[in-house]
Design an enzyme around this catalytic site. Structure first.
Site, PDB file in Angstrom:
ATOM      1  N   ASP A   1      -2.797  11.818  -2.378  1.00 58.17           N
ATOM      2  CA  ASP A   1      -2.850  13.232  -2.545  1.00 58.17           C
ATOM      3  C   ASP A   1      -3.104  13.558  -3.962  1.00 58.17           C
ATOM      4  O   ASP A   1      -2.685  13.191  -5.128  1.00 58.17           O
ATOM      5  CB  ASP A   1      -1.155  13.811  -2.386  1.00 58.17           C
TER       6      ASP A   1
ATOM      7  N   GLU B   1       0.852  -1.248   0.176  1.00 53.62           N
ATOM      8  CA  GLU B   1       0.075   0.101   0.031  1.00 53.62           C
ATOM      9  C   GLU B   1       0.937   1.169   0.150  1.00 53.62           C
ATOM     10  O   GLU B   1       1.760   1.340   0.885  1.00 53.62           O
ATOM     11  CB  GLU B   1      -0.892  -0.070   1.383  1.00 53.62           C
TER      12      GLU B   1
ATOM     13  N   GLU C   1     -11.647   7.098   4.484  1.00 46.26           N
ATOM     14  CA  GLU C   1     -12.860   6.650   3.805  1.00 46.26           C
ATOM     15  C   GLU C   1     -14.145   6.787   4.667  1.00 46.26           C
ATOM     16  O   GLU C   1     -15.199   7.115   4.518  1.00 46.26           O
ATOM     17  CB  GLU C   1     -12.852   5.091   3.377  1.00 46.26           C
TER      18      GLU C   1
ATOM     19  N   LYS D   1      -2.737  21.164  -8.982  1.00 49.05           N
ATOM     20  CA  LYS D   1      -2.194  22.006  -9.959  1.00 49.05           C
ATOM     21  C   LYS D   1      -1.717  21.186 -11.015  1.00 49.05           C
ATOM     22  O   LYS D   1      -0.961  19.980 -11.036  1.00 49.05           O
ATOM     23  CB  LYS D   1      -1.004  22.648  -9.399  1.00 49.05           C
TER      24      LYS D   1
ATOM     25  N   GLU E   1       4.927   4.649   3.491  1.00 47.30           N
ATOM     26  CA  GLU E   1       4.611   6.333   3.925  1.00 47.30           C
ATOM     27  C   GLU E   1       5.715   6.884   4.315  1.00 47.30           C
ATOM     28  O   GLU E   1       6.784   6.604   4.623  1.00 47.30           O
ATOM     29  CB  GLU E   1       3.656   5.996   5.155  1.00 47.30           C
TER      30      GLU E   1
END
Length: 212
Positions: free
Chosen positions: A117, A43, A195, A121, A68
């Protein structure tokens, strides 16, 4: 979103037996890390780890690696993993763009991307985890029959992702704009922290599954 700094988090992460501090040394040898030949699933951007911890707990015959980059949330996942005494899960603190330095060709069975994320832009589009640039990385580390599963509540990011799949030369296996009301795709769904939060706010959850 600004993440609160947790004093000592980086040091605690490095000292944990669940953390792989030099993941590049495990490239092509992740089964040795786990001491078995079970499939490896990852993940990317796992946050506090609710999703991957539950997966690892429910599937002891599958090995999981949580990636992470923020110490302040990764430390929470490590603490919970120690509390639950889960054996088939390891953690890496790193940026996702380096995954090809960490996993060998075809070493990974499945990739999970949850509430990534959005990088709103346009000039940052290639940083999105569902960009064609990232699908090239997934193409390298995934087995031939491996899949990418992606969930988000962000409409623009999901539309972008649906378009990027064919652009990257991949195919869309399944997709839905309202996961929790899609009986087939919601079967066995494990909710992440975001979620649960966004669903409670009434936001529909979107999901896609992509393969080569």
């Amino acid at each position: 979103m600004r993440l609160r700094n947790v004093p000592g988090a980086r040091e605690a992460i490095q000292e944990s037996h669940l953390t792989v501090n030099k993941p590049q040394d495990n490239k092509g040898k992740w089964n040795q890390e786990f001491g078995n030949e079970n499939p490896i699933r990852i993940e990317i951007g796992m946050g506090k780890g609710k999703f991957i911890l539950q997966l690892a707990k429910e599937n002891p015959n599958i090995n999981y690696v949580g990636i992470e980059k923020y110490s302040s949330v990764l430390i929470r996942a490590i603490e919970k993993c120690q509390e639950l005494d889960i054996k088939n899960l390891r953690f890496i603190r790193m940026d996702a763009e380096y995954i090809c330095d960490v996993f060998a060709k075809g070493e990974v069975d499945r990739i999970y991307l949850n509430f990534s994320d959005p990088w709103p832009k346009d000039r940052h589009a290639k940083r999105r985890l569902t960009s064609k640039q990232f699908f090239e990385r997934y193409d390298f580390i995934l087995k031939k029959d491996g899949v990418v599963e992606f969930k988000t509540d962000n409409d623009l990011l999901f539309q972008f992702s649906l378009e990027q799949v064919p652009e990257a030369g991949w195919k869309l296996v399944q997709s839905t704009w309202d996961l929790h009301n899609d009986e087939e795709m919601n079967q066995g769904n494990i909710m992440t922290e975001y979620e649960s939060k966004f669903s409670a706010m009434g936001n529909p959850i979107h999901k896609l599954i992509a393969s080569r």
